[in-house]
Write a protein that holds these residues in place. Structure first.
Motif, PDB file in Angstrom:
ATOM      1  N   ASN A  37       1.202  28.529   8.972  1.00  0.00           N
ATOM      2  CA  ASN A  37       2.408  27.817   9.385  1.00  0.00           C
ATOM      3  C   ASN A  37       3.539  28.845   9.529  1.00  0.00           C
ATOM      4  O   ASN A  37       3.893  29.513   8.556  1.00  0.00           O
ATOM      5  CB  ASN A  37       2.733  26.769   8.309  1.00  0.00           C
ATOM      6  CG  ASN A  37       3.968  25.946   8.633  1.00  0.00           C
ATOM      7  OD1 ASN A  37       4.781  26.312   9.479  1.00  0.00           O
ATOM      8  ND2 ASN A  37       4.108  24.833   7.935  1.00  0.00           N
ATOM      9  N   GLN A  38       4.089  28.965  10.719  1.00  0.00           N
ATOM     10  CA  GLN A  38       5.095  30.014  10.956  1.00  0.00           C
ATOM     11  C   GLN A  38       6.403  29.743  10.220  1.00  0.00           C
ATOM     12  O   GLN A  38       7.239  30.631  10.086  1.00  0.00           O
ATOM     13  CB  GLN A  38       5.329  30.190  12.464  1.00  0.00           C
ATOM     14  CG  GLN A  38       4.052  30.678  13.163  1.00  0.00           C
ATOM     15  CD  GLN A  38       4.247  30.962  14.650  1.00  0.00           C
ATOM     16  OE1 GLN A  38       5.366  31.178  15.105  1.00  0.00           O
ATOM     17  NE2 GLN A  38       3.153  30.961  15.393  1.00  0.00           N
ATOM     18  N   ASP A  39       6.580  28.507   9.738  1.00  0.00           N
ATOM     19  CA  ASP A  39       7.769  28.200   8.940  1.00  0.00           C
ATOM     20  C   ASP A  39       7.478  28.267   7.449  1.00  0.00           C
ATOM     21  O   ASP A  39       8.373  28.079   6.622  1.00  0.00           O
ATOM     22  CB  ASP A  39       8.320  26.816   9.320  1.00  0.00           C
ATOM     23  CG  ASP A  39       8.719  26.772  10.796  1.00  0.00           C
ATOM     24  OD1 ASP A  39       9.318  27.750  11.274  1.00  0.00           O
ATOM     25  OD2 ASP A  39       8.389  25.775  11.465  1.00  0.00           O
ATOM     26  N   ASP A  40       6.216  28.466   7.071  1.00  0.00           N
ATOM     27  CA  ASP A  40       5.807  28.579   5.665  1.00  0.00           C
ATOM     28  C   ASP A  40       4.456  29.286   5.652  1.00  0.00           C
ATOM     29  O   ASP A  40       3.411  28.648   5.554  1.00  0.00           O
ATOM     30  CB  ASP A  40       5.697  27.182   5.026  1.00  0.00           C
ATOM     31  CG  ASP A  40       5.229  27.270   3.574  1.00  0.00           C
ATOM     32  OD1 ASP A  40       5.011  28.400   3.066  1.00  0.00           O
ATOM     33  OD2 ASP A  40       5.070  26.201   2.949  1.00  0.00           O
ATOM     34  N   HIS A  45      -2.204  26.834   9.306  1.00  0.00           N
ATOM     35  CA  HIS A  45      -2.014  25.971  10.460  1.00  0.00           C
ATOM     36  C   HIS A  45      -3.312  26.066  11.266  1.00  0.00           C
ATOM     37  O   HIS A  45      -3.661  27.130  11.761  1.00  0.00           O
ATOM     38  CB  HIS A  45      -0.807  26.422  11.284  1.00  0.00           C
ATOM     39  CG  HIS A  45      -0.361  25.398  12.279  1.00  0.00           C
ATOM     40  ND1 HIS A  45       0.705  25.598  13.115  1.00  0.00           N
ATOM     41  CD2 HIS A  45      -0.839  24.165  12.569  1.00  0.00           C
ATOM     42  CE1 HIS A  45       0.869  24.522  13.882  1.00  0.00           C
ATOM     43  NE2 HIS A  45      -0.063  23.646  13.573  1.00  0.00           N
ATOM     44  N   THR A 228      16.572  22.328  18.994  1.00  0.00           N
ATOM     45  CA  THR A 228      16.609  23.676  18.433  1.00  0.00           C
ATOM     46  C   THR A 228      16.638  24.675  19.595  1.00  0.00           C
ATOM     47  O   THR A 228      16.284  24.318  20.724  1.00  0.00           O
ATOM     48  CB  THR A 228      15.333  23.970  17.617  1.00  0.00           C
ATOM     49  OG1 THR A 228      14.209  23.915  18.510  1.00  0.00           O
ATOM     50  CG2 THR A 228      15.147  22.983  16.478  1.00  0.00           C
ATOM     51  N   ILE A 231      11.908  28.465  20.353  1.00  0.00           N
ATOM     52  CA  ILE A 231      11.219  29.244  19.319  1.00  0.00           C
ATOM     53  C   ILE A 231       9.920  29.759  19.931  1.00  0.00           C
ATOM     54  O   ILE A 231       9.153  28.988  20.515  1.00  0.00           O
ATOM     55  CB  ILE A 231      10.936  28.363  18.082  1.00  0.00           C
ATOM     56  CG1 ILE A 231      12.268  27.870  17.495  1.00  0.00           C
ATOM     57  CG2 ILE A 231      10.136  29.146  17.037  1.00  0.00           C
ATOM     58  CD1 ILE A 231      12.127  26.851  16.375  1.00  0.00           C
ATOM     59  N   ARG A 233       6.434  30.614  19.607  1.00  0.00           N
ATOM     60  CA  ARG A 233       5.279  30.408  18.714  1.00  0.00           C
ATOM     61  C   ARG A 233       4.123  31.324  19.089  1.00  0.00           C
ATOM     62  O   ARG A 233       2.990  31.098  18.665  1.00  0.00           O
ATOM     63  CB  ARG A 233       4.833  28.947  18.743  1.00  0.00           C
ATOM     64  CG  ARG A 233       5.860  27.948  18.214  1.00  0.00           C
ATOM     65  CD  ARG A 233       6.225  28.219  16.778  1.00  0.00           C
ATOM     66  NE  ARG A 233       7.051  27.169  16.195  1.00  0.00           N
ATOM     67  CZ  ARG A 233       7.678  27.314  15.017  1.00  0.00           C
ATOM     68  NH1 ARG A 233       7.568  28.441  14.333  1.00  0.00           N
ATOM     69  NH2 ARG A 233       8.400  26.338  14.524  1.00  0.00           N
ATOM     70  N   TYR A 240      12.470  21.646  19.428  1.00  0.00           N
ATOM     71  CA  TYR A 240      12.260  20.464  18.584  1.00  0.00           C
ATOM     72  C   TYR A 240      13.535  19.621  18.544  1.00  0.00           C
ATOM     73  O   TYR A 240      14.641  20.163  18.578  1.00  0.00           O
ATOM     74  CB  TYR A 240      11.932  20.872  17.138  1.00  0.00           C
ATOM     75  CG  TYR A 240      10.710  21.754  17.009  1.00  0.00           C
ATOM     76  CD1 TYR A 240       9.465  21.213  16.702  1.00  0.00           C
ATOM     77  CD2 TYR A 240      10.813  23.128  17.197  1.00  0.00           C
ATOM     78  CE1 TYR A 240       8.349  22.017  16.586  1.00  0.00           C
ATOM     79  CE2 TYR A 240       9.698  23.947  17.092  1.00  0.00           C
ATOM     80  CZ  TYR A 240       8.465  23.385  16.786  1.00  0.00           C
ATOM     81  OH  TYR A 240       7.362  24.187  16.690  1.00  0.00           O
ATOM     82  N   GLU A 250       8.559  17.629  19.961  1.00  0.00           N
ATOM     83  CA  GLU A 250       8.599  19.028  20.360  1.00  0.00           C
ATOM     84  C   GLU A 250       8.310  19.043  21.851  1.00  0.00           C
ATOM     85  O   GLU A 250       7.585  18.182  22.350  1.00  0.00           O
ATOM     86  CB  GLU A 250       7.504  19.794  19.595  1.00  0.00           C
ATOM     87  CG  GLU A 250       7.296  21.241  20.012  1.00  0.00           C
ATOM     88  CD  GLU A 250       6.151  21.920  19.209  1.00  0.00           C
ATOM     89  OE1 GLU A 250       5.664  21.328  18.224  1.00  0.00           O
ATOM     90  OE2 GLU A 250       5.749  23.015  19.613  1.00  0.00           O
TER      91      GLU A 250
END
Ligand code: ZN
Length: 298
Positions: A37-40, A45, A228, A231, A233, A240, A250
């Motif tokens: 997960n690119q946010d965590d 993912h 947003t 981003i 990815r 989003y 998204e």
């Protein structure tokens, strides 16, 4: 400038090995990318799709190990609907996964309770299929038909969705581009509020052409909702925002695609990190649950 149906649907799992077993082993989708997960980046993912990792076929999961099952409520997608070729395909799947057989439909759930539906494909959209030794090609899942969401006052979303190019149909909307379309239907929510967790959908992504992706930022903003920034990815670009009924949307670009950093014949077999996460590899590999290669021994 139109959205080309669903790009991907992202949900949550508490158990990545079981998730792989179900989506790759039972449903016969191809695990096309095993990443974080690119946010965590401490959690997986996982991306399952057709043989080529096409937008329009891609259901993805964030793994939060041990996450308890959640519950869909107002403002959440509660069912993911896939296409199959025929009534005979529905019979094949009813035998394989059980569930409730309706007219031109089979409703069932994944091991964590995420509602899934197969419907007979009445579109002319290209079938997006993966191969699997136990699933005859003519019965393979062909990609998304659409999603269903809970909304207590769906009329709040009408003007905004029309602004994005969604057309009103019975029960909700359909969005169609040059090559693909997808539906977005609303249902009355249960009284209990939603609880995010295993088996719940995090967001639905709609497809844009890569060269039009930047322009969607302005289009969404002109509809009164600030997305947003774009981003990157790595395999696609994303913005989003929440649509007025609360569902997290998204808009993701079709391409560059999953083949940019792995050979197509071994997609999904090893842990792949976008370049900016590569320095974390030594830290991440030991904390991620080991996963089987679903195609080992084919
Ligand atoms: Zn996404």
């Amino acid at each position: 400038m139109n959205l080309e149906g669903v790009h991907h649907v992202t949900a949550i799992t508490g158990n990545a090995p079981k998730n792989v077993e179900f989506y790759a082993g039972t449903l016969g989708l191809r695990l096309v990318k095993k990443t974080v997960n690119q946010d965590d980046p401490s959690v997986y993912h996982l991306f399952y799709a057709d043989e080529l990792g096409s937008a329009g076929s891609d259901i993805t999961f964030f793994e939060y190990p041990g996450a308890l099952p959640g519950r869909a409520g107002d403002g959440m997608v509660h069912r993911v609907v896939f296409r199959v070729a025929s009534e005979a395909s529905l019979d094949f799947w009813a035998e394989r996964v059980g569930g409730e057989r309706g007219e031109r439909s089979l409703l069932f759930a994944d091991p964590e309770g995420l509602a899934l539906e197969l419907i007979v494909d009445d579109s002319t959209d290209e079938p997006l299929t993966a191969r699997h030794p136990e699933i005859p090609a003519e019965h393979a899942i062909r990609g998304f038909a659409g999603v269903r969401a809970y909304a207590s006052s769906p009329e709040r979303s009408a003007a905004f969705l029309r602004h994005l190019g969604f057309d009103a149909i019975d029960g909700g909307y359909d969005v169609a581009g040059d090559s693909r379309h997808g539906f977005y239907l609303y249902d009355t929510p249960p009284e209990a509020p939603g609880v995010p967790g295993g088996g719940t959908v995090h967001h639905v992504a709609w497809s844009s052409l890569l060269n039009e992706h930047d322009a969607w930022v302005d289009r969404v903003a002109a509809g009164g909702i600030r997305p947003t920034p774009v981003i990157d990815r790595f395999w696609f670009r994303s913005i989003y925002f929440r649509e007025p009924s609360g569902v997290l949307f998204e808009i993701a670009s079709i391409g560059p695609g999953f083949g940019v950093d792995e050979p197509m014949e071994s997609l999904g077999e090893s842990l792949v990190l976008p370049p900016r996460f590569e320095p974390l590899r030594a830290e991440l590999e030991p904390i991620l649950t080991p996963l089987p290669n679903p195609r080992a021994g084919w």
